[in-house]
Design an enzyme around this catalytic site. Sequence first.
Site, short mmCIF file in Angstrom:
data_model
loop_
_atom_site.label_atom_id
_atom_site.label_comp_id
_atom_site.label_asym_id
_atom_site.label_seq_id
_atom_site.Cartn_x
_atom_site.Cartn_y
_atom_site.Cartn_z
N ARG A 165 0.83 -1.21 0.00
CA ARG A 165 0.00 0.00 0.00
C ARG A 165 0.87 1.26 0.00
O ARG A 165 0.55 2.25 0.67
CB ARG A 165 -0.95 0.03 1.22
CG ARG A 165 -1.98 -1.08 1.27
CD ARG A 165 -2.97 -0.97 0.11
NE ARG A 165 -4.07 -1.91 0.24
CZ ARG A 165 -4.03 -3.17 -0.20
NH1 ARG A 165 -2.96 -3.63 -0.80
NH2 ARG A 165 -5.09 -3.94 -0.07
N SER A 239 -10.92 -0.63 2.86
CA SER A 239 -10.21 -0.78 4.14
C SER A 239 -9.82 0.60 4.65
O SER A 239 -9.18 1.37 3.93
CB SER A 239 -8.92 -1.58 3.95
OG SER A 239 -9.19 -2.88 3.50
N GLU A 335 -5.48 4.05 5.71
CA GLU A 335 -5.09 3.80 4.32
C GLU A 335 -5.48 4.96 3.40
O GLU A 335 -4.66 5.42 2.60
CB GLU A 335 -5.71 2.49 3.82
CG GLU A 335 -5.26 2.18 2.40
CD GLU A 335 -6.05 1.06 1.75
OE1 GLU A 335 -5.80 -0.10 2.09
OE2 GLU A 335 -6.90 1.36 0.89
P1 FAD Z 1 -8.77 8.60 -5.60
O1 FAD Z 1 -9.49 8.25 -4.34
O2 FAD Z 1 -9.43 9.55 -6.51
O3 FAD Z 1 -7.32 9.15 -5.20
C1 FAD Z 1 -6.53 8.47 -4.26
C2 FAD Z 1 -5.18 9.21 -4.15
O4 FAD Z 1 -4.46 9.10 -5.38
C3 FAD Z 1 -5.36 10.71 -3.91
O5 FAD Z 1 -4.31 11.15 -3.08
C4 FAD Z 1 -5.23 11.31 -5.31
O6 FAD Z 1 -4.76 12.66 -5.31
C5 FAD Z 1 -4.22 10.37 -5.95
N1 FAD Z 1 -4.40 10.27 -7.41
C6 FAD Z 1 -5.49 9.78 -8.04
N2 FAD Z 1 -5.29 9.76 -9.37
C7 FAD Z 1 -4.04 10.27 -9.58
C8 FAD Z 1 -3.25 10.52 -10.74
N3 FAD Z 1 -3.70 10.24 -11.97
N4 FAD Z 1 -2.01 11.06 -10.56
C9 FAD Z 1 -1.55 11.36 -9.33
N5 FAD Z 1 -2.26 11.14 -8.20
C10 FAD Z 1 -3.48 10.60 -8.32
N6 FAD Z 1 -7.49 -0.77 -2.64
C11 FAD Z 1 -6.67 -1.83 -2.76
O7 FAD Z 1 -5.45 -1.68 -2.88
N7 FAD Z 1 -7.16 -3.11 -2.72
C12 FAD Z 1 -8.47 -3.36 -2.59
O8 FAD Z 1 -8.87 -4.53 -2.57
C13 FAD Z 1 -9.37 -2.27 -2.48
N8 FAD Z 1 -10.69 -2.46 -2.32
C14 FAD Z 1 -11.53 -1.42 -2.19
C15 FAD Z 1 -12.90 -1.65 -2.02
C16 FAD Z 1 -13.78 -0.60 -1.87
C17 FAD Z 1 -15.26 -0.88 -1.71
C18 FAD Z 1 -13.31 0.74 -1.91
C19 FAD Z 1 -14.26 1.90 -1.80
C20 FAD Z 1 -11.95 1.00 -2.07
C21 FAD Z 1 -11.05 -0.08 -2.20
N9 FAD Z 1 -9.66 0.12 -2.35
C22 FAD Z 1 -8.82 -0.96 -2.50
C23 FAD Z 1 -9.10 1.49 -2.36
C24 FAD Z 1 -9.19 2.18 -3.74
O9 FAD Z 1 -10.09 1.53 -4.58
C25 FAD Z 1 -7.83 2.25 -4.42
O10 FAD Z 1 -6.89 2.92 -3.61
C26 FAD Z 1 -7.88 2.94 -5.78
O11 FAD Z 1 -6.66 2.82 -6.45
C27 FAD Z 1 -8.23 4.43 -5.64
O12 FAD Z 1 -8.49 4.91 -6.95
P2 FAD Z 1 -9.27 6.27 -7.19
O13 FAD Z 1 -9.18 6.58 -8.64
O14 FAD Z 1 -10.62 6.21 -6.60
O15 FAD Z 1 -8.35 7.28 -6.36
N1 EPU Z 2 -11.57 -10.85 9.66
C1 EPU Z 2 -12.10 -10.77 10.92
N2 EPU Z 2 -13.16 -9.92 11.10
C2 EPU Z 2 -13.67 -9.16 10.10
C3 EPU Z 2 -13.11 -9.26 8.82
C4 EPU Z 2 -12.04 -10.13 8.62
O1 EPU Z 2 -11.67 -11.43 11.87
O2 EPU Z 2 -14.60 -8.40 10.35
C5 EPU Z 2 -10.44 -11.77 9.43
C6 EPU Z 2 -10.74 -12.76 8.30
O3 EPU Z 2 -11.36 -13.91 8.81
C7 EPU Z 2 -9.39 -13.04 7.71
C8 EPU Z 2 -8.60 -11.76 7.97
O4 EPU Z 2 -9.33 -11.01 8.96
O5 EPU Z 2 -8.78 -14.10 8.40
C9 EPU Z 2 -8.34 -10.93 6.73
O6 EPU Z 2 -9.59 -10.55 6.14
P1 EPU Z 2 -9.75 -10.33 4.56
O7 EPU Z 2 -9.35 -11.55 3.83
O8 EPU Z 2 -11.12 -9.81 4.35
O9 EPU Z 2 -8.67 -9.24 4.19
P2 EPU Z 2 -8.17 -7.89 4.89
O10 EPU Z 2 -6.78 -8.12 5.40
O11 EPU Z 2 -9.15 -7.37 5.85
C10 EPU Z 2 -6.99 -6.97 2.76
C11 EPU Z 2 -6.91 -5.68 2.03
C12 EPU Z 2 -8.11 -5.50 1.11
C13 EPU Z 2 -8.09 -6.65 0.10
C14 EPU Z 2 -8.17 -7.97 0.86
C15 EPU Z 2 -8.01 -9.15 -0.07
C16 EPU Z 2 -5.63 -4.15 3.37
C17 EPU Z 2 -5.65 -2.97 4.28
N3 EPU Z 2 -6.83 -4.57 2.96
O12 EPU Z 2 -8.11 -6.91 3.63
O13 EPU Z 2 -7.96 -4.28 0.40
O14 EPU Z 2 -9.18 -6.55 -0.79
O15 EPU Z 2 -7.08 -8.05 1.82
O16 EPU Z 2 -6.68 -9.24 -0.48
O17 EPU Z 2 -4.57 -4.65 3.06
C18 EPU Z 2 -8.43 -1.94 0.54
O18 EPU Z 2 -7.21 -1.75 0.53
O19 EPU Z 2 -9.25 -0.98 0.55
C19 EPU Z 2 -8.94 -3.31 0.52
C20 EPU Z 2 -10.25 -3.60 0.56
#
Ligand code: FAD
Ligand code: EPU
Length: 340
Positions: A165, A239, A335
């Site tokens: 991240r 997250s 995050e």
């Molecule tokens: P924004 O929120 O618009 O911007 C985020 C940051 O990046 C800001 O600081 C912005 O200024 C900068 N930025 C954006 N675009 C540019 C650009 N072109 N050039 C320079 N800077 C820029 N993240 C994960 O890693 N794994 C996940 O599994 C994951 N799951 C998610 C699930 C949900 C439901 C949600 C809501 C979010 C999740 N995220 C996850 C976080 C998010 O989706 C990612 O961080 C994504 O890359 C953000 O993209 P965005 O375009 O919305 O960025």
């Molecule tokens: N868990 C709990 N309680 C909960 C949820 C999860 O005990 O309420 C336990 C689960 O049972 C599991 C562990 O926590 O053993 C991890 O949970 P999960 O697999 O859902 O993944 P996470 O570590 O919570 C991370 C990323 C996610 C990404 C998933 C899958 C971060 C901060 N988050 O979540 O990314 O989608 O793994 O790889 O690293 C994001 O960055 O926004 C994001 C959603």
Amino acid sequence: MPLFLPNFDLQHYNTLGVPVKAQVYVSVADETELVEALRYAGHEKLPLLILGGGSNIVLCDDFSGLVIHIRLHGKTLIAENNEFIWLRVAAGENWHELVEYCLDFHYWGLENLSLIPGSVGAAPIQNIGAYGVELKDVFEELTAIDIRSGLPVTFTKEACEFGYRDSIFKGRLRDQYVITAVTFKLRKQAHLVLSYPALRDALTPQLSDSVTPKTVSDIICAIRRSKLPDPAQVPNAGSFFKNPVIPVAHYESLRLQYPQLVAYPVDEQQVKLAAAWLIDHAGWRGQVCGPVAVHGQQALVLTNPGRAKGSAVVALAEKIQQSVWEKYGVALEPEPRFYP
Ligand code: FAD
Ligand code: EPU
């Protein structure tokens, strides 16, 4: 000349649904418009917020400055050999639509990153990751505009300093570049990554040789839909905290007290804890605090059903940080990025 809009409502431009205004907003569709917008901000001395899908930001208050919405589009196959293809994708493309496009064309490697919200240009900022794959695993290079000079620059993978991240764009080069395109190196032969526990568990009933990248994508989409709230229904930013990395000795002492603690090895000295587990077992999962809440299916996700100001979300986050610190001696780092 792009259209500069004053006093612009950002509620529908951030997935937490926070109702704040930008002093000025501009949507840019190509590099010329982007450079014009940067020049305007420089001339007017306006702070900048570069906006993609708004899925990883917390808008704590109105933004006194210029919001530049990145809407650059296009995908180009720039090279290929027997094993790989190199695909250049503009920063404003939607991430999940790119994953679907690659699945359709049999360009493999993005499948584990299915259904992550946001734009292609934001993906390198925090080196997005999910289900055992990170952006860096499929990344070749990116192009960006230097905010001060307005000139284009190329960053190789090494230059991006990707981490969990993390990238150089969150650290040393924060707020200095606007990413305009990302080049991906994708495989022609599928190479499945099935190591993530939840993915492995979901695949167990299937015969391993019947699993394809499309199956992996479908399963990951199903897992994600079962745990994570759809921002269109329940505002959230995914997250809210990173999974904390702690010394092995600290982990061992915690494990004596909490044998079920979920952790992943990092190296010989460090372990990554599941922040969701810590928050859940500190009693926060499903808690409602006025207009904001801790999601019932995933304790790492804070939601904003009341579409409150970002400060309400931050106040809940601080209470959780305090409680996790008191119970486990572990510091949680947010995050998403907070603005202003
Ligand atoms: P924004 O929120 O618009 O911007 C985020 C940051 O990046 C800001 O600081 C912005 O200024 C900068 N930025 C954006 N675009 C540019 C650009 N072109 N050039 C320079 N800077 C820029 N993240 C994960 O890693 N794994 C996940 O599994 C994951 N799951 C998610 C699930 C949900 C439901 C949600 C809501 C979010 C999740 N995220 C996850 C976080 C998010 O989706 C990612 O961080 C994504 O890359 C953000 O993209 P965005 O375009 O919305 O960025
Ligand atoms: N868990 C709990 N309680 C909960 C949820 C999860 O005990 O309420 C336990 C689960 O049972 C599991 C562990 O926590 O053993 C991890 O949970 P999960 O697999 O859902 O993944 P996470 O570590 O919570 C991370 C990323 C996610 C990404 C998933 C899958 C971060 C901060 N988050 O979540 O990314 O989608 O793994 O790889 O690293 C994001 O960055 O926004 C994001 C959603």
